[in-house]
Design an enzyme around this catalytic site. Structure first.
Site, PDB file in Angstrom:
ATOM      1  N   ASP A 183     -45.512  74.230 -53.126  1.00  0.00           N
ATOM      2  CA  ASP A 183     -44.109  73.994 -52.800  1.00  0.00           C
ATOM      3  C   ASP A 183     -43.684  75.039 -51.765  1.00  0.00           C
ATOM      4  OD1 ASP A 183     -44.033  72.000 -54.693  1.00  0.00           O
ATOM      5  OD2 ASP A 183     -43.247  73.302 -56.271  1.00  0.00           O
TER       6      ASP A 183
ATOM      7  N   ASP B 172     -43.669  58.099 -57.640  1.00  0.00           N
ATOM      8  CA  ASP B 172     -43.317  58.901 -58.815  1.00  0.00           C
ATOM      9  C   ASP B 172     -42.945  57.931 -59.927  1.00  0.00           C
ATOM     10  OD1 ASP B 172     -43.716  61.086 -57.228  1.00  0.00           O
ATOM     11  OD2 ASP B 172     -41.587  61.551 -56.951  1.00  0.00           O
TER      12      ASP B 172
END
Length: 287
Positions: A11, A130
C-alpha cells in the site's frame, strides 16, 4: 504446466509504503522503491502497488514512485487505485508500470475496460474483483445505469431479495464491492469476471472481502468458481496467514498466482521460503 506466480502487495500513500488495519491507524513502512528492491532480490515474480491516496492532485507522486521502481527492478509491476481515465492508464504505463488494476471505474462504466484493452492491449488491463458472500442483511448501492444493457444485464444478482443461507446443501453466491469494500453492488462476482474477460480484461485480481486481513486463508470456493469460469489468469488475494494457504489457493483454488501482503512485509515468511515450500508440495514455481 505454467509456473505459478508469487506476488507481494504494497500500500502506497503520498509516496511511502504504509501499513494499518482497514486503512486506519496507518504507519510509515518505508520507501516503496527500497521495498521493491527487497522483493526483487527475494525472487518475487511480480509486485503490486496499491495507491491508497488515489486522487488526481497526488497522482504525480505514484508516477514518480513507479518511474523510480522501474529504473531499479525488473519484475513486472501492477498499479491499482483511483484509475478513472484512459489518461491515467497512459501516464502509469509511460512511467514504467506493466499493468494497471481497475475496479470501481469498471463498475461505473464496463465499456471502459473494452476501450482500455483496445487502446493498450489486454495484457496490461487487470480487473480487480472484490467479492463478498451474499447475506440477507446486506445493503446494496442503487443499480448502475448499465443494468439495462442487454449485453451486461445477466451479470446482475437476479435472485434478490436474498434468501440464501450458505449451507453445504445450497448454492453459494458472491456479490462485488467497490470503494475498498465500502459499497456493495447487485452484481454476481462470477458472472462479472466472465463479462470482464469478454470485454478485454487480461487478468482478474480476485480478493475475498470476507477473508481479507483475517489470515484464515483464501476463500477457496470463490477462487475456484472464478478460476473455472474464465480462461484468463486469476490472482488470488485476501486472507493469507501461512504458506499452506498459498498452496491451497494455487492448487485447490486453481489460481494462477497468489498475492499476499502482511506475511511478507512483516517477514513472517520470505518469498524464497514460500517458493521452496510450494516446490516441495509439487507446485511449479520459478526459483
Amino acid at each position: 504446466m505454467l509456473a505459478k506466480r508469487i506476488i507481494p502487495c504494497l500500500d502506497v500513500k503520498d509516496g511511502r509504503v504504509v501499513k494499518g488495519v482497514n486503512f486506519l491507524n496507518l504507519t510509515d513502512a518505508g520507501d516503496p522503491v527500497e521495498n521493491a528492491k527487497f522483493y526483487d532480490e527475494q525472487g518475487a515474480d511480480e509486485l503490486v502497488f496499491l495507491d491508497i491516496t488515489a486522487s488526481h492532485e497526488k497522482r504525480k507522486i505514484i508516477l514518480d514512485v513507479v518511474a523510480r521502481t522501474a529504473d531499479d527492478v525488473f519484475m513486472p509491476l501492477t498499479v491499482g487505485g483511483g484509475i478513472k481515465s484512459i489518461e491515467d492508464i497512459r501516464d502509469l504505463l509511460n512511467s514504467g508500470c506493466d499493468k494497471v488494476s481497475i475496479n470501481t471505474t469498471a463498475v461505473h462504466d464496463p465499456y471502459f475496460i473494452k476501450e482500455a484493452a483496445e487502446r493498450f492491449g489486454s495484457q496490461c488491463i487487470v480487473v480487480a474483483v472484490d467479492a463478498k458472500r451474499v447475506r440477507q442483511d446486506m445493503t446494496y448501492e442503487p443499480e448502475e445505469p448499465w443494468f439495462g444493457d442487454a449485453f451486461l444485464k445477466e451479470a446482475r444478482l437476479n435472485f434478490l431479495p436474498v434468501t440464501h443461507d450458505p449451507s453445504p446443501n445450497t448454492s453459494v453466491f458472491w456479490a462485488i464491492s467497490t470503494h475498498g469494500g465500502r459499497k456493495m453492488r447487485q452484481i454476481d462476482a462470477v458472472k462479472w469476471a466472465k463479462k470482464m474477460e469478454e470485454l478485454g480484461a487480461g487478468e482478474i485480481l480476485l480478493t475475498s472481502m470476507d477473508r481479507d486481513g483475517t489470515k484464515d486463508g483464501y476463500d477457496i470456493e470463490l477462487t475456484m468458481a472464478i478460476s473455472e469460469a474464465v480462461s484468463i489468469p486469476v490472482v488470488a488475494s485476501g486472507g493469507v496467514g501461512t504458506l499452506e494457504h498459498l498452496r491451497e489457493g494455487l492448487v485447490e483454488g486453481k489460481a494462477d498466482a497468489a498475492l499476499a501482503a502482511s506475511i511478507f512485509h512483516y517477514k513472517e515468511y520470505t518469498v524464497k521460503e514460500a517458493k521452496e515450500y510450494l516446490k516441495e508440495k509439487g507446485v511449479p514455481v520459478r526459483l
